[in-house]
Design an enzyme around this catalytic site. Structure first.
Site, PDB file in Angstrom:
ATOM      1  N   SER A   1       0.831  -1.194   0.000  1.00  0.00           N
ATOM      2  CA  SER A   1       0.000   0.000   0.000  1.00  0.00           C
ATOM      3  C   SER A   1       0.877   1.260   0.000  1.00  0.00           C
ATOM      4  O   SER A   1       1.791   1.389   0.809  1.00  0.00           O
ATOM      5  CB  SER A   1      -0.900  -0.008   1.245  1.00  0.00           C
ATOM      6  OG  SER A   1      -1.716   1.126   1.271  1.00  0.00           O
ATOM      7  N   GLY A   2       0.589   2.180  -0.925  1.00  0.00           N
ATOM      8  CA  GLY A   2       1.358   3.424  -1.006  1.00  0.00           C
ATOM      9  C   GLY A   2       2.513   3.362  -1.975  1.00  0.00           C
ATOM     10  O   GLY A   2       3.231   4.341  -2.154  1.00  0.00           O
TER      11      GLY A   2
ATOM     12  N   THR B   1      -1.977   1.967  -8.046  1.00  0.00           N
ATOM     13  CA  THR B   1      -3.150   2.581  -8.674  1.00  0.00           C
ATOM     14  C   THR B   1      -2.731   3.669  -9.658  1.00  0.00           C
ATOM     15  O   THR B   1      -3.286   3.786 -10.755  1.00  0.00           O
ATOM     16  CB  THR B   1      -4.081   3.172  -7.588  1.00  0.00           C
ATOM     17  OG1 THR B   1      -4.437   2.130  -6.667  1.00  0.00           O
ATOM     18  CG2 THR B   1      -5.336   3.743  -8.200  1.00  0.00           C
TER      19      THR B   1
ATOM     20  N   ASN C   1      -1.016   4.681   3.749  1.00  0.00           N
ATOM     21  CA  ASN C   1      -1.352   5.284   2.468  1.00  0.00           C
ATOM     22  C   ASN C   1      -2.686   6.001   2.588  1.00  0.00           C
ATOM     23  O   ASN C   1      -3.654   5.427   3.076  1.00  0.00           O
ATOM     24  CB  ASN C   1      -1.414   4.182   1.397  1.00  0.00           C
ATOM     25  CG  ASN C   1      -1.714   4.737   0.019  1.00  0.00           C
ATOM     26  OD1 ASN C   1      -1.722   5.944  -0.197  1.00  0.00           O
ATOM     27  ND2 ASN C   1      -1.963   3.850  -0.913  1.00  0.00           N
TER      28      ASN C   1
ATOM     29  N   SER D   1      -5.398   4.134  -0.205  1.00  0.00           N
ATOM     30  CA  SER D   1      -5.077   2.710  -0.331  1.00  0.00           C
ATOM     31  C   SER D   1      -6.240   1.944  -0.939  1.00  0.00           C
ATOM     32  O   SER D   1      -7.375   2.056  -0.494  1.00  0.00           O
ATOM     33  CB  SER D   1      -4.738   2.129   1.052  1.00  0.00           C
ATOM     34  OG  SER D   1      -4.537   0.740   0.973  1.00  0.00           O
ATOM     35  N   SER D   2      -5.948   1.151  -1.984  1.00  0.00           N
ATOM     36  CA  SER D   2      -6.972   0.284  -2.575  1.00  0.00           C
ATOM     37  C   SER D   2      -7.250  -0.860  -1.613  1.00  0.00           C
ATOM     38  O   SER D   2      -6.347  -1.621  -1.290  1.00  0.00           O
ATOM     39  CB  SER D   2      -6.497  -0.270  -3.921  1.00  0.00           C
ATOM     40  OG  SER D   2      -6.265   0.761  -4.831  1.00  0.00           O
TER      41      SER D   2
ATOM     42  N   GLY E   1      -0.445  -5.761  -2.299  1.00  0.00           N
ATOM     43  CA  GLY E   1       0.833  -6.427  -2.093  1.00  0.00           C
ATOM     44  C   GLY E   1       0.858  -7.153  -0.752  1.00  0.00           C
ATOM     45  O   GLY E   1      -0.087  -7.131   0.024  1.00  0.00           O
TER      46      GLY E   1
ATOM     47  N   GLU F   1       1.262  -7.978   2.947  1.00  0.00           N
ATOM     48  CA  GLU F   1       0.981  -7.089   4.081  1.00  0.00           C
ATOM     49  C   GLU F   1       1.466  -7.722   5.382  1.00  0.00           C
ATOM     50  O   GLU F   1       1.142  -8.883   5.674  1.00  0.00           O
ATOM     51  CB  GLU F   1      -0.512  -6.778   4.192  1.00  0.00           C
ATOM     52  CG  GLU F   1      -1.003  -5.863   3.092  1.00  0.00           C
ATOM     53  CD  GLU F   1      -2.401  -5.321   3.322  1.00  0.00           C
ATOM     54  OE1 GLU F   1      -2.794  -4.399   2.586  1.00  0.00           O
ATOM     55  OE2 GLU F   1      -3.096  -5.811   4.239  1.00  0.00           O
TER      56      GLU F   1
END
Length: 1051
Positions: A107-108, A112, A157, A160-161, A381, A383
């Site tokens: 994330s981050g 995206t 993030n 974050s998605s 990704g 985590e």
């Protein structure tokens, strides 16, 4: 790509395959660092693109850049997203093979954004028509909608998605995008009802409240203040400085119109969003029989209108459960906990199904025949958090499968290339993570099967029984560990309700709390019936009536995810893959900051070293003969300037001339393979040297040609023979014929030439004489340089003084922190020291003149922080570049009752903290407020403890990277309950401000090992601090509070 090798010492290599020490992780990271420092954020590993998020705008995404990469061979230009996008597109067009681009990272890291850039590239570079433009707009505008409903702020993030996304873009025979569809994976539905501290719910809720018009909010029954909604306050982070919800709302609304939503559909969609917020505000109370009753009738009215259902039916469904047994319907009341569970389950079901409906709605494009497909996979990704639950388990399982696919396809493509070129394939040693995938997904014995079995079996199944079943079934697996199975040393870092998996990226500890509930994801039957009867078109489509008649138990969340992941693997295996690995350089989202520890962690979990080892197992470099010969043919006399034979023969001659050893290269059918990067580097360096001589020779040839051409032109036009005769016949009456005239002209020309040449030579002689005298004076001055000033050395000393002063003028320090200063000659040492002092005084004076009162206060606080923590606490260096801010909590985030209780006391600083109970060490969210005279610990609307600075005896903190600290107080004061144990995400800032306000700068103790603190009068507690791989705070068996903290640097 080869042209960039000459600057490799400064900017690194563009392809990690060309690293000489390719097995060294340090060399890999150093190459990343060099490129990141030069704003070169893209690097290859063969055909894999590694992208580092710069956290700033770079001028590399313009239309000019798109055109630069359009239709160009992959290795002819520097690494870029556009090169990957264009290479996939050209393969799709020329080979008519479906392609996919897999984008992964934590994330981050910029996944995206990478997806957006690729879609923008296709929108600009693909063939266009009116219909195609519509499709392009829909593809691009789907992103803002999906981000609004599927993205949220997390600790790492701000955008974050929280779902995985696979998008297929369909292209027609001309290469124009004509359609597409989107698949989504594992939306984090639990975020709807719960967020961790410092995180937010999905963006759409805040966008509606912040950007919605007054009339819209009135129809939805909403207020602009997010603090009014139970589902939006749990993270204590309703507003974020980096997110403009009002502006994002406008973008999202415009996007909905572009992708074909009518006004009525938008109204229905927003009604569903508002209903989730109202559901969160539904409260229950216990009646005399201990059954739950709804106490917020107003919310039920809003829900009935928004969801278009009967209010009384909805109220009963929230407080009762319907069971069908042997054909009979049984209705039983719910207790308080069950009713809250039912409410939250309904909120999650409504939002999750609406999100799936939204995705399906967006993918409705016209049907086309004979299309090729290019897929884009933007998925979460690997985590690893302090607390890892069911969601992290699924996400990391997904990454295991993708890593398995990645290695398999990379090996496959390598092997196919070797075989097609007729070069022997050498087996590659690599870690095969199939053993971990089997541990998770194997039938009957895998973790998912055991979890499903525990969810479905009759009896009292709990998260603990699930863990016990795991210990019984997979206890001998080398990649599985629990507290019960661990040795004495490992048990300290493993809780009794946790298990640990050794993933390819490292060890991850999962808490089983909530596994069964999240896997079941059950919605009571009567709630389903109520939703099936809804007249809201969206809800009606989301809840299918066939669910009520289907007696088969619905699949669990983990099984659904496993099956959808299996289908995704089939999709990806059917396509030609390209890879983009996204990384973030630091956790603070700061530009130009490279955190080596974080980068090393990502290199590991993205499997980049494993990929590099596979790619470098054979040959580091391979190129087609035509390309190699065209670049390096000038290095061999036989191939320069042109080679008319077969490229294979030309390359054979070239490498023989260059002295390649047999073990350094292989000749394939169409390509040359070079094993070692140093061989290519030597060839490239030789080419750079050759370029200089070739350039000189070409310049000389051209100048000679140009001057000769000019001379011939002048000769032809300057003295025509008929003109010469006319002139001479009129002027030279004494000359009898034309021959005598020509002789006279020739003699005159020779005379003029000799005079001019003599003049030129005399000038050159005078210049040489001056040069000799200057050099003689310089040498003599150098010999007498240490003597007192005299005629022999005065010229040399004047020159040295002038050179030093001019050099100083060009290289003066830029600021006060710049300590550079040119080395003076011995004769100017004293003058240099005086000049340096004057320069420093001037810079200090200029700096002080410009400094503002706010910046002065900032510097004073930073100086205090340095005195207290520099060289003593591990995470101090990370705080240095971050500015201390006036407060971490706005007045709107502090309860009005607390502000009233403070009366006239000015609030100097406020920060959210976590307080640990003195006995059980249970973590509780609190606020720490600092005034001029006291530190105050607040719980929502109550002041829990007030510590006057006169009663504050000291502050203790560990030397590690944790964020815990202890405020020591006088226990003789009956008002004080004992010392206070707190945790702050901004510990350096918090303690600095506390020390300054309390005047306790010399009373901050930095301890190694443990901290003792007073629990009450005469009683002590102990906090033990130890180093570890990840942050962990837990109560140990000996009754101490144990804090495991990663070391960030060594002192």
């Amino acid at each position: 790509m080869e042209s960039a090798l000459t600057a490799r010492d400064r900017v690194g290599v563009q392809d990690f395959v060309l690293l000489e020490n390719f097995t060294s992780e340090a060399a890999f990271i150093e190459n990343l660092r060099k490129r990141f420092k030069e704003n070169l954020i893209y690097t290859y590993i063969g055909s894999v693109l590694v992208s580092v998020n710069p956290y700033k705008e770079l001028e590399i995404y313009s239309k000019q850049n798109m055109e630069r990469y359009r239709g160009v061979s992959f290795y002819e230009v520097s690494p870029h997203l556009y090169a990957i996008a264009d290479n996939s597109y050209r393969s799709l067009r020329t080979e008519r093979k479906d392609q996919c681009i897999l984008i992964s990272g934590e994330s981050g890291a910029g996944k995206t954004e990478a997806t957006k850039k690729i879609l923008q590239y296709y929108a600009v570079t693909c063939p266009a028509s009116q219909q195609v433009e519509t499709v392009k707009d829909r593809l691009l505008q789907s992103n803002p909608v999906l981000e609004a409903f599927g993205n949220a702020k997390t600790l790492r993030n701000d955008n974050s998605s929280r779902f995985g996304k696979y998008m297929d873009v369909q292209f027609d025979y001309r290469g124009a995008p004509v359609g597409g569809h989107i698949l989504n994976y594992l939306l984090e539905k639990s975020r709807v009802v719960h967020q961790n501290h410092g995180e937010r719910n999905f963006h759409i809720f805040y966008q509606v409240l912040e950007g919605g018009e007054e009339d819209l909010l009135r129809r939805l029954g909403l207020e602009k203040n997010p603090q009014q909604y139970h589902y939006l306050v749990k993270g204590h982070c309703a507003r974020v400085s980096s997110i403009n919800d009002k502006n994002e709302w406008k973008i999202m609304r415009r996007a909905l119109s572009v992708i074909g939503f009518s006004d009525s559909e938008v109204e229905d969609l927003l009604s569903v969003v508002a209903s989730v917020l109202h559901l969160g505000n539904v409260q229950f109370a216990v009646d005399e029989q201990g059954n739950a009753q709804v106490t917020t009738e107003n919310q039920i009215k809003y829900l009935a209108r928004l969801l278009a259902v009967e209010g009384s039916v909805l109220r009963d469904a929230l407080t009762h459960k319907k069971i069908i047994a042997k054909g009979e319907e049984l209705v039983s009341p719910l207790n308080l906990d069950q009713a809250a569970y039912a409410r939250d389950a309904l909120a999650k079901a409504i939002y999750g199904r609406t999100f799936s409906w939204l995705v399906n709605k967006e993918e409705k494009f016209p049907a086309w025949r004979s299309t090729t497909v290019l897929g884009l996979l933007d998925i979460y990704g690997f985590e690893v958090f302090q607390h890892n639950s069911f969601e992290q388990f699924c996400i990391n399982y997904c990454n295991e499968k993708l890593q398995q696919l990645f290695i398999e396809l990379t090996l496959k493509s390598e092997q196919e290339e070797y075989e097609s070129e007729g070069i022997a394939w050498e087996p590659v040693q690599y870690f095969n993570n199939k053993i971990i995938c089997d541990l998770v997904e194997e039938k009957f014995k895998g973790i998912i099967s055991i979890l499903d079995e525990e969810c479905l079996r009759p009896g009292d199944a709990t998260d603990t029984t699930f863990l016990e079943k795991l210990e019984e079934t997979v206890k001998n697996h080398p990649h599985f560990l629990t507290h019960k199975l661990a040795d004495q040393k490992t048990r300290k870092s493993l809780g009794r309700e946790e298990f640990r998996l050794s993933h390819y990226a490292g060890d991850v500890t999962y808490s089983v709390a909530g596994f069964l509930d999240k896997n079941n994801d059950l919605l009571f039957r009567n709630l389903k019936e109520t939703m099936c009867n809804s007249e809201n078109p969206i809800i009606n489509q989301c809840f299918d009536r066939t669910e009520l008649t289907d007696k088969k138990r619905p699949e669990t969340a983990a099984t659904q995810f496993k099956n959808s992941l299996s289908k995704l693997m089939e999709i990806l295996m059917s396509k030609e893959p390209s890879y983009i690995r996204c990384m973030k350089p630091n956790d603070a989202k700061q530009a130009d900051r490279f955190d080596e520890v974080l980068i090393r962690h990502q290199v590991k979990y993205l499997g980049l070293m494993e990929n590099l080892r596979v790619r470098r197992a054979g040959f580091a470099y391979r190129r087609k003969y035509e390309v190699f010969l065209q670049r390096y043919k000038s290095l061999c006399p036989e191939t320069w300037p042109t080679w008319d034979g077969r490229p294979h023969d030309g390359v054979a001659l070239l490498v023989k001339h260059l002295g390649y050893k047999p073990e350094e290269y292989k000749m394939g059918r169409t390509k040359i393979f070079i094993r070692f990067p140093k061989t290519l580097f030597a060839t490239e360096d030789a080419l750079e040297v050759k370029k200089q001589s070739l350039a000189t020779k070409m310049q000389a040839t051209w100048r000679g040609f140009y001057r000769r051409k000019k001379f011939l032109t002048m000769k032809r036009s300057g003295f025509p023979e008929h003109s010469l005769v006319t002139v001479l016949s009129g002027v030279s009456t004494g000359m009898k014929d034309l021959t005598q005239c020509k002789i006279f002209v020739l003699f005159s020309a020779i005379t003029i030439q000799s005079w001019w040449r003599g003049t030129l030579e005399r000038r050159k002689a005078a210049k040489r004489k001056w040069a000799v005298e200057t050099i003689r004076r310089f040498i003599k001055g150098f010999i007498y340089r240490n003597h007192p000033r005299c005629p022999e050395n005065e010229y040399f000393l004047d020159y040295i003084r002038y050179s030093f002063l001019m050099n100083l003028k060009r290289n003066l320090p830029k600021n006060v922190l710049d300590k550079s200063w040119p080395n003076p000659p011995p004769s100017l040492s004293e003058a240099s020291q005086l000049l340096r002092q004057l320069c420093l005084q001037n810079m200090v004076w200029s700096y002080c003149k410009r400094i503002s009162p706010e910046w002065k206060q900032q510097l004073e606080q930073k100086v205090v922080a340095s005195e207290i923590f520099k060289g003593k606490k591990d995470n101090y260096p990370q705080s240095v570049p971050r500015l201390f801010i006036n407060t971490r909590l706005g007045k709107e985030e502090i309860h009005t009752k607390v502000l009233q209780a403070l009366e006239n006391e000015a609030l100097k600083y406020a920060v959210p903290v976590v307080k640990y109970d003195r006995r059980g060490y249970k973590a509780r969210a609190r606020q720490l407020l600092l005034t001029q005279s006291a530190a105050i610990v607040v719980e929502e609307s109550r002041i829990k403890q007030r510590i006057d600075y006169t009663n504050l005896t000291g502050i203790s903190v560990s030397s590690l990277s944790d964020n815990l600290f202890v405020l020591h107080v006088h226990c003789e004061d009956n008002k004080q309950k004992g010392d206070v144990v707190l945790q702050s995400d901004h510990v350096i800032e918090t303690l600095t401000k506390t020390a300054i306000l309390a005047d306790k700068i010399n009373n901050v103790n930095i301890n190694q090992g443990s901290i003792k603190f007073a629990v009450g009068q005469g009683k002590e507690g102990i906090i033990d601090f130890i180093s570890g791989s990840e942050l962990l705070v837990a109560k140990a068996k000996n009754g101490h509070l144990t804090v495991v903290a990663p070391r960030l640097n060594s002192r």
